[in-house]
Design an enzyme around this catalytic site. Structure first.
Site, mmCIF file in Angstrom:
data_model
loop_
_atom_site.group_PDB
_atom_site.id
_atom_site.type_symbol
_atom_site.label_atom_id
_atom_site.label_comp_id
_atom_site.label_asym_id
_atom_site.label_seq_id
_atom_site.Cartn_x
_atom_site.Cartn_y
_atom_site.Cartn_z
ATOM 1 C CD GLU A 1 -6.230 -4.270 8.098
ATOM 2 O OE1 GLU A 1 -5.658 -5.375 8.051
ATOM 3 O OE2 GLU A 1 -5.633 -3.201 8.298
ATOM 4 C CD GLU B 1 8.013 0.529 10.595
ATOM 5 O OE1 GLU B 1 6.975 0.834 9.996
ATOM 6 O OE2 GLU B 1 8.945 -0.121 10.074
ATOM 7 C CG ASN C 1 -0.369 -0.299 2.493
ATOM 8 O OD1 ASN C 1 0.770 -0.769 2.568
ATOM 9 N ND2 ASN C 1 -1.090 -0.040 3.568
ATOM 10 C CE LYS D 1 8.612 -10.968 0.195
ATOM 11 N NZ LYS D 1 7.760 -10.438 -0.875
ATOM 12 C CD GLU E 1 2.461 -0.457 10.364
ATOM 13 O OE1 GLU E 1 1.334 -0.795 10.782
ATOM 14 O OE2 GLU E 1 2.662 0.066 9.267
ATOM 15 N N GLY F 1 2.636 -5.762 7.183
ATOM 16 C CA GLY F 1 1.696 -6.566 6.406
ATOM 17 C C GLY F 1 0.568 -7.073 7.285
ATOM 18 C CB SER F 2 -1.866 -9.736 6.716
ATOM 19 O OG SER F 2 -1.060 -10.873 6.525
ATOM 20 C CB VAL F 3 -2.827 -10.119 11.987
ATOM 21 C CG1 VAL F 3 -2.642 -10.865 13.299
ATOM 22 C CG2 VAL F 3 -3.157 -8.655 12.249
ATOM 23 N N PRO F 4 -1.771 -12.502 10.088
ATOM 24 C CG PRO F 4 -3.452 -13.625 8.893
ATOM 25 C CD PRO F 4 -2.982 -12.252 9.269
ATOM 26 C CB THR F 5 2.159 -12.524 6.812
ATOM 27 O OG1 THR F 5 1.170 -12.957 5.878
ATOM 28 C CG2 THR F 5 3.533 -12.777 6.237
ATOM 29 C CB CYS G 1 -2.258 -0.580 8.519
ATOM 30 S SG CYS G 1 -0.950 0.620 8.666
HETATM 31 N N1 LIG Z 1 -0.432 -3.121 8.058
HETATM 32 C C1 LIG Z 1 -0.428 -2.797 6.797
HETATM 33 O O1 LIG Z 1 0.060 -1.745 6.452
HETATM 34 C C2 LIG Z 1 -0.934 -3.745 5.794
HETATM 35 C C3 LIG Z 1 -1.900 -4.684 6.074
HETATM 36 N N2 LIG Z 1 -2.306 -5.510 5.100
HETATM 37 C C4 LIG Z 1 -3.377 -6.473 5.380
HETATM 38 O O2 LIG Z 1 -2.978 -7.706 4.885
HETATM 39 C C5 LIG Z 1 -3.905 -8.188 3.913
HETATM 40 C C6 LIG Z 1 -3.195 -8.987 2.873
HETATM 41 O O3 LIG Z 1 -2.192 -8.218 2.230
HETATM 42 P P1 LIG Z 1 -0.863 -8.902 1.739
HETATM 43 O O4 LIG Z 1 0.052 -8.001 1.018
HETATM 44 O O5 LIG Z 1 -1.256 -10.153 1.022
HETATM 45 O O6 LIG Z 1 -0.192 -9.146 3.142
HETATM 46 P P2 LIG Z 1 0.751 -10.295 3.570
HETATM 47 O O7 LIG Z 1 0.940 -10.193 5.018
HETATM 48 O O8 LIG Z 1 0.302 -11.571 2.994
HETATM 49 O O9 LIG Z 1 2.127 -9.934 2.819
HETATM 50 C C7 LIG Z 1 2.991 -8.900 3.263
HETATM 51 C C8 LIG Z 1 4.413 -9.260 2.863
HETATM 52 O O10 LIG Z 1 4.803 -10.471 3.495
HETATM 53 C C9 LIG Z 1 5.320 -11.396 2.531
HETATM 54 N N3 LIG Z 1 5.069 -12.732 3.032
HETATM 55 C C10 LIG Z 1 4.007 -13.537 2.794
HETATM 56 N N4 LIG Z 1 4.145 -14.705 3.471
HETATM 57 C C11 LIG Z 1 5.299 -14.621 4.161
HETATM 58 C C12 LIG Z 1 5.972 -15.490 5.078
HETATM 59 N N5 LIG Z 1 5.489 -16.682 5.422
HETATM 60 N N6 LIG Z 1 7.127 -15.072 5.630
HETATM 61 C C13 LIG Z 1 7.629 -13.860 5.321
HETATM 62 N N7 LIG Z 1 7.047 -13.006 4.457
HETATM 63 C C14 LIG Z 1 5.892 -13.376 3.884
HETATM 64 C C15 LIG Z 1 4.587 -11.009 1.255
HETATM 65 O O11 LIG Z 1 5.260 -11.506 0.123
HETATM 66 C C16 LIG Z 1 4.596 -9.506 1.365
HETATM 67 O O12 LIG Z 1 5.842 -8.965 0.976
HETATM 68 C C17 LIG Z 1 -4.595 -6.947 3.424
HETATM 69 O O13 LIG Z 1 -5.828 -7.222 2.871
HETATM 70 C C18 LIG Z 1 -4.655 -6.130 4.677
HETATM 71 O O14 LIG Z 1 -5.728 -6.523 5.480
HETATM 72 C C19 LIG Z 1 -1.755 -5.451 3.850
HETATM 73 C C20 LIG Z 1 -0.814 -4.519 3.531
HETATM 74 C C21 LIG Z 1 -0.354 -3.577 4.489
HETATM 75 N N1 LIG Z 2 1.742 5.564 5.496
HETATM 76 C C1 LIG Z 2 0.925 5.214 6.384
HETATM 77 C C2 LIG Z 2 1.298 4.152 7.326
HETATM 78 C C3 LIG Z 2 0.197 3.244 7.456
HETATM 79 C C4 LIG Z 2 0.274 2.053 6.565
HETATM 80 O O1 LIG Z 2 1.379 1.562 6.253
HETATM 81 O O2 LIG Z 2 -0.758 1.571 6.132
#
Ligand SMILES: NC(=O)C1=CN([C@@H]2O[C@H](COP(=O)(O)OP(=O)(O)OC[C@H]3O[C@@H](n4cnc5c(N)ncnc54)[C@H](O)[C@@H]3O)[C@@H](O)[C@H]2O)C=CC1
Ligand SMILES: NCCCC(=O)O
Length: 486
Positions: free
Chosen positions: A379, A456, A157, A180, A254, A232-236, A288
């Site tokens: 979310e 951060e 994002n 990455k 984060e 990224g996401s909570v599960p990851t 987020c």
């Molecule tokens: N906190 C935030 O800023 C964000 C939250 N999200 C949430 O996550 C949901 C899914 O978005 P995704 O991009 O698919 O998030 P994700 O958590 O699946 O991926 C984020 C990053 O982690 C990497 N990744 C995936 N599996 C991994 C593993 N086992 N070990 C290490 N790295 C791994 C991905 O390649 C990507 O670079 C969104 O719909 C949203 O709800 C997504 C993006 C940003």
């Molecule tokens: N730039 C805003 C921080 C929040 C987010 O990464 O989604």
């Protein structure tokens, strides 16, 4: 080209490549040495070998980088800031191509990357140790040392901002980095590599490996990576933390949010409406910290909703490169379908409101919402604002905190006492009073509960990217007590 400190090249002219290769190792773009199957965006899939190569490169660069003085490292980060500001339009356009967010927003995001490099460049010389006087003239010196190679993994994002928020403080503190990016937004992390190299950052200090989850997993488990920083996401995030636990690595996470935005009856209404737009519809709602649970006092709910809907209707959805576009495209089709699925379930559960199709989703304001709806609890990561009506301060605080997340929140009121009283009750890492979604680099950002671990930005990251080494200096004789009899 100008030569600079300690024989290092301080500045090379900034030359950005328009296409791949998309890995960045040892100060240049490179193809994977072992390409496996292509993955669905645009870069060649890279795996264990690429992660190994990048970590080796970062490890090799560590001694020289960490031996520079803070001032020397800071000057290079400041130079990177200057290059970004000079090329802001170009880099912003790359970010638009990658994310589909409107150009006006991309300019703000890229500007914030320059700010972070400037802030940590300025802070670098001030990162110093401690001298602790002890009895009899003995003393301890506490050195602040880098952790080593940091592994960063990012979301799609805010691709470059997410990367810089990790890389700028890590490099300022003398660490080296392997990043990455999300497989959906591979471009601007590599651009950052070119910026840093042009700014005189030594080859190998910052490296990029492309890939999907598997590449992220290799990075998390790599024995030479000392710290993991993930967005990224909570599960990851949970998997990253488990990998960190296995390797005894420090971890910063984060993660997501479902933040409350509370509007009391005495709020300045126009500011509350503007903030609700900012809190829900920036980056197509893919933020987020968004305030997606909009709690509005019953006495103003009707007026507030009418004005919010009217302001939402005035948004212009379309070509992200167009100057007058206010809302761009959702990141990819699967995500757009996921967002639409939340709308379907909200309507099935009684909500009123709509959102139109394609990857260009029109923002939605849902009324008639209640706390148990899926769209209110989970979310969505899309432009969907849920209006929840409340009657009392006690009720809204309880409902605001009734979530596993705790990233952010906001209180809108003209009553200073109430503003602080309620803000202090919100279980979240950031609470804005009478504003929303502001992230100045100098202010810490991160979540309570499932929204993350660590922070951060700001000076709190000094702890996150350094470790101390204590030198105890004995100025007298060893006192062995009864262990030693003359
Ligand atoms: N906190 C935030 O800023 C964000 C939250 N999200 C949430 O996550 C949901 C899914 O978005 P995704 O991009 O698919 O998030 P994700 O958590 O699946 O991926 C984020 C990053 O982690 C990497 N990744 C995936 N599996 C991994 C593993 N086992 N070990 C290490 N790295 C791994 C991905 O390649 C990507 O670079 C969104 O719909 C949203 O709800 C997504 C993006 C940003
Ligand atoms: N730039 C805003 C921080 C929040 C987010 O990464 O989604």
């Amino acid at each position: 080209m100008a030569s600079g400190l300690g024989g290092q090249v301080l500045r090379r002219s900034f030359q950005r490549s328009v296409g791949g290769p998309w890995n960045y190792v040892g100060g240049r773009r490179c193809d994977p040495t072992h390409a496996t199957a292509p993955f669905k965006v645009m870069a060649p899939a890279t795996g264990r070998e690429e992660v190994d190569r990048a970590v080796r490169s970062a490890k090799d660069a560590l001694p020289a980088w960490s031996k520079l003085s803070g001032r020397e490292r800071g000057q290079k980060l400041m130079e990177a800031c200057r290059i970004i500001r000079e090329n802001l339009e170009d880099i912003s356009r790359l970010e638009v191509q990658d994310t589909g967010k409107p150009i006006w927003e991309a300019r703000v995001d890229i500007g914030s990357c320059a700010d972070a490099l400037e802030y940590y460049g300025g802070l670098a010389p001030a990162i110093v140790g401690q001298h602790i006087p002890l009895s009899g003239g003995s003393f301890a010196m506490v050195q602040r040392r880098p952790l080593g190679v940091v592994g960063g993994i990012g979301a799609w994002n805010f691709p470059m901002q997410t990367c810089v928020w990790k890389v700028a403080p890590a490099l300022a503190h003398g660490n080296t980095f392997v990043y990455k990016p999300s497989q959906f937004t591979p471009v601007t992390a590599v651009t950052l590599g070119e910026v840093l190299t042009s700014a005189g950052v030594m080859d190998g200090v910052f490296n990029v490996v492309q890939g999907e989850g598997e590449a992220g997993e290799h990075l998390c488990h790599h024995p030479d990576v000392a710290k993991l920083s993930f967005t990224g996401s909570v599960p990851t995030g949970s998997k990253v933390m488990a990998a960190g636990a296995g390797g005894i690595k420090a971890v910063t996470l984060e993660l997501g949010g479902k933040s409350p935005l509370i509007v009391f009856e005495d709020a300045q209404l126009e500011n509350a409406i503007k903030a609700t737009l900012v809190a829900n519809f920036l980056s197509q709602g893919q933020v987020c910290s968004n305030g997606t649970r909009v709690f509005v006092h019953r006495s103003i709910a009707k007026t507030f909703t009418e004005r919010l809907v009217s302001a939402t209707r005035a948004l212009k959805i379309g070509d992200p490169m167009a100057e007058d576009t206010t809302v761009g495209a959702t990141i990819h089709e699967e995500h757009a379908r996921k967002v639409l699925g939340y709308l379907t379930s909200a309507r099935e559960e009684g909500a009123v409101g709509d959102l139109e199709g394609g990857w260009y989703l029109s923002p939605a304001v849902l009324t008639n919402c209640h706390d148990d709806m899926k769209v209110v609890r989970e979310e969505v990561f899309g432009s969907v604002a849920a209006i929840l009506v409340f009657d009392s301060e006690e009720e809204v605080v309880r409902k605001a905190n009734d979530t596993l997340f705790g990233l952010a929140g906001a209180v809108f009121t003209r009553d200073l006492n109430r503003a602080h009283r309620v803000a202090n009750e919100i279980e979240a890492g950031t609470v804005w009073i009478n504003n929303y979604n502001l992230y100045p680099t100098e202010v810490p950002f991160g979540g309570y509960k499932h929204s993350g671990v660590g922070r951060e930005n700001g000076t709190t990251v000094v702890e996150a990217f350094t470790q101390t080494r204590t030198l105890y200096v004995e100025m007298g004789d060893v006192d062995a007590g009864p262990l030693y009899v003359e």
